[in-house]
Design a protein around this motif. Structure first.
Motif, short mmCIF file in Angstrom:
data_model
loop_
_atom_site.label_atom_id
_atom_site.label_comp_id
_atom_site.label_asym_id
_atom_site.label_seq_id
_atom_site.Cartn_x
_atom_site.Cartn_y
_atom_site.Cartn_z
N TYR A 17 -65.65 6.02 9.95
CA TYR A 17 -65.01 4.97 10.76
C TYR A 17 -63.90 4.27 9.98
O TYR A 17 -62.85 3.94 10.55
N ILE A 18 -64.08 4.10 8.67
CA ILE A 18 -63.09 3.37 7.88
C ILE A 18 -61.76 4.13 7.84
O ILE A 18 -60.70 3.53 7.63
N CYS A 19 -61.78 5.45 8.08
CA CYS A 19 -60.52 6.22 8.09
C CYS A 19 -59.59 5.74 9.20
O CYS A 19 -58.40 6.05 9.19
N SER A 78 -69.40 0.93 6.12
CA SER A 78 -68.69 0.12 5.12
C SER A 78 -68.26 1.02 3.96
O SER A 78 -69.04 1.85 3.50
N CYS A 79 -67.03 0.83 3.47
CA CYS A 79 -66.58 1.69 2.37
C CYS A 79 -67.07 1.17 1.02
O CYS A 79 -66.89 1.81 0.00
N GLY A 80 -67.63 -0.05 1.00
CA GLY A 80 -68.21 -0.58 -0.22
C GLY A 80 -67.22 -1.19 -1.19
O GLY A 80 -67.56 -1.52 -2.32
N TRP A 81 -65.99 -1.42 -0.74
CA TRP A 81 -64.93 -1.88 -1.64
C TRP A 81 -65.06 -3.37 -1.96
O TRP A 81 -64.69 -3.80 -3.03
N CYS A 82 -65.54 -4.16 -1.01
CA CYS A 82 -65.63 -5.61 -1.30
C CYS A 82 -67.02 -6.17 -0.98
O CYS A 82 -67.71 -5.70 -0.08
N THR A 83 -67.39 -7.20 -1.74
CA THR A 83 -68.78 -7.68 -1.76
C THR A 83 -69.28 -8.23 -0.43
O THR A 83 -70.39 -7.88 -0.02
N PRO A 84 -68.53 -9.08 0.28
CA PRO A 84 -69.11 -9.64 1.51
C PRO A 84 -69.52 -8.55 2.51
O PRO A 84 -70.50 -8.72 3.23
N CYS A 85 -68.78 -7.44 2.51
CA CYS A 85 -69.09 -6.36 3.44
C CYS A 85 -70.17 -5.46 2.87
O CYS A 85 -71.19 -5.19 3.51
N ARG A 86 -69.99 -5.01 1.63
CA ARG A 86 -70.93 -4.06 1.02
C ARG A 86 -72.33 -4.67 0.93
O ARG A 86 -73.33 -4.01 1.24
N THR A 123 -62.27 -10.45 3.02
CA THR A 123 -62.47 -9.02 2.72
C THR A 123 -61.13 -8.29 2.68
O THR A 123 -60.13 -8.81 3.14
N PHE A 124 -61.14 -7.07 2.18
CA PHE A 124 -59.91 -6.28 2.09
C PHE A 124 -59.43 -5.80 3.45
O PHE A 124 -58.24 -5.56 3.64
N CYS A 125 -60.36 -5.56 4.36
CA CYS A 125 -59.92 -5.04 5.66
C CYS A 125 -60.72 -5.69 6.78
O CYS A 125 -61.60 -6.52 6.54
N ALA A 126 -60.42 -5.30 8.02
CA ALA A 126 -61.00 -5.98 9.18
C ALA A 126 -62.33 -5.38 9.62
O ALA A 126 -62.86 -5.77 10.66
S1 SF4 Z 1 -64.36 -4.98 4.52
FE1 SF4 Z 1 -64.22 -4.27 2.35
S2 SF4 Z 1 -66.07 -3.02 1.96
FE2 SF4 Z 1 -65.86 -3.34 4.19
S3 SF4 Z 1 -64.81 -1.51 4.88
FE3 SF4 Z 1 -63.22 -3.07 4.54
S4 SF4 Z 1 -62.57 -2.81 2.41
FE4 SF4 Z 1 -64.47 -1.64 2.67
#
Ligand code: SF4
Ligand SMILES: Cc1cc2nc3c(=O)[nH]c(=O)nc-3n(C[C@H](O)[C@H](O)[C@H](O)COP(=O)(O)O)c2cc1C
Length: 440
Positions: A168-170, A340-348, A386-389
């Protein structure tokens, strides 16, 4: 009512061939652009038409194109055909039913920004769309509508089809660019935006399939005509979908700004016998719930935002009175956690925590303070953190369910902690619809 996007699509969904597409005026928009307009005029026409992106965020397409530097050099057009938003199936219809409409739109976008290479980034599971697009691309190459000196102009373009490996993140535009480059699909920090530094660091326009499919019609018929198709300040028509317990779930092309009530009651035939509407996610899984009191709102970007939700992809998911909103939210949050791609803490870390709390509540282990915790987590995953939406999108159904359906969460909470300490079962009161379905 004029339906430019779907007017050629056949009832049996067989793809429109090149000959059929051209008979209906196809590639006339491209011809007009490359033979009678400077690239900047094509950009200005799309800007004047007030076309807004159909991928979810509603960014004005002409403005996006105008942010690409005009200087010559390698530039790219990338079409976002990843379409993995739960409940969303609009781009698939356009690609399977009328692939040349998309190809013509890409060619006009490339001419407008000065690109000679374009990519279609396609959801991996869309194998039928992949076959039909490949076939249509070959037809276009054979007819010299792609390649060098297209329609006799000093304009060269080839389009490559790239199928995703399936995350989905793609679909997030910068993760998509990383994926196209063969890297791990993590979103990039913005700025710089793709318009100045995109694919392999070159200026790139990323647009959704439906957005691009509007472009040939705008070029051929003009900006005034396009704005006149709408019933609100957002221009054009839109593919709207309804899924859930309605009589006729489906997808329809309607004027932008069509009231939600017309969509659910007239197009989708209203709720199935024995079910009542409790709410709906108006624009796919990552939008906020709205209620029956919002039925007379116009389906457009600004009206839904004012009501506290978003148009998103325009494909709504309906909630009925026999379906527990807590279970729906858990189902969605499990999806977002997995994706979740795991890139940022609030999401991961936040998303698995949300899932754990919701599972606990549904298993009867909830505490009143869990609802405050969920609210706080929704805020932590929200915009700007977060880095993305992806995470802010995941927070939307959660935060709005807590706002509108709080009693549905509370009914799972043990009345007295002592009860659960003694190992006694907490009997969860049934929803009205659940009671009816159980014959009570
Ligand atoms: S919010 Fe952060 S961890 Fe979640 S998908 Fe976007 S970049 Fe990845
Ligand atoms: C997690 C995530 C998934 C997305 N998936 C898609 C998608 O499948 N298709 C799409 O067009 N946009 C998707 N988007 C939005 C894109 O990032 C981008 O805004 C869009 O492709 C821009 O095109 P538009 O201006 O034509 O709307 C997604 C965004 C996020 C955060």
């Amino acid at each position: 009512m004029d339906k430019p996007l779907t007017r050629n699509i056949k009832p049996d969904l067989a793809p429109v061939t090149l000959a059929e597409y051209r008979r209906s005026g196809g590639y006339e928009g491209l011809k007009k652009a490359v033979t009678a307009m400077a690239p900047a005029e094509a950009v200005a026409t799309v800007k004047e038409a007030n076309l807004r992106g159909r991928g979810g965020a509603g960014f004005p397409t002409g403005v996006k194109w105008s942010l690409v530097p005009q200087a010559a050099g390698q530039k790219y057009v990338v079409v976002n055909a990843d379409e993995m938003e739960p409940g969303t199936f609009k781009d698939r219809l356009l690609m399977e039913g009328d692939p040349h409409q998309l190809i013509e739109g890409i060619a006009i976008a490339a001419y407008a920004i000065g690109a000679d290479t374009a990519y279609i980034f396609l959801r991996g599971e869309y194998t039928l769309a992949a076959r039909r697009l490949e076939q249509a691309l070959q037809e276009a190459r054979d007819a010299s509508l792609l390649g060098r000196n297209i329609l006799g102009a000093e304009f060269h373009l080839d389009i490559h089809l790239h199928t995703s490996a399936g995350r989905y993140i793609c679909g997030e535009e910068t993760a998509l660019l990383n994926s196209l480059e063969g890297k791990r699909a993590n979103p990039r920090t913005k700025p710089p935006y793709p318009q100045t530094s995109g694919l392999w660091g070159r200026p790139t326009v990323v647009n959704n399939v439906e957005t691009v499919c509007n472009v040939p019609h705008i070029l051929r018929e003009g900006a005034d005509w396009y704005r006149g198709l709408s019933r609100s300040q957002d221009a054009g028509t839109k593919l709207f979908g309804v899924s859930g317990r309605v009589k006729k779930p489906g997808l329809w092309e309607l004027p932008m700004g069509t009231p939600i009530r017309e969509l659910i009651e007239d197009c989708a035939g209203g709720m199935q016998e024995g079910y009542t509407l409790r709410g709906f996610l108006p624009g796919g899984a990552s939008t906020d719930f709205l209620l029956p009191e919002h039925l007379d709102l116009a389906m457009d970007f600004d009206s839904l935002q004012r009501a506290g939700s978003r148009l998103g992809t325009g494909t709504m998911i309906v909630l009925d009175d026999a379906t527990c909103p807590v279970r729906i939210v858990l189902n969605l949050e499990r999806f977002f956690t997995q994706e979740s791609c795991g890139w940022c803490t609030p999401c991961r870390d936040g998303l698995p925590w949300v899932v754990e709390i919701l599972e606990g509540i549904l298993a009867g282990r909830g505490r009143p303070e869990d609802l405050d915790r969920l609210e706080k987590l929704a805020w932590l995953m929200g915009p700007g953190h977060t880095f993305c939406a992806l995470a802010p999108g995941a927070a939307e159904p959660l935060q709005s369910a807590l706002k509108y359906f709080r009693e549905d969460f509370e009914r799972y909470l043990p009345v007295s902690p002592a009860l659960s300490l003694r190992g006694e079962e907490h009997r969860v009161p049934l929803l009205e619809g659940e009671r009816r379905a159980a014959g009570g």
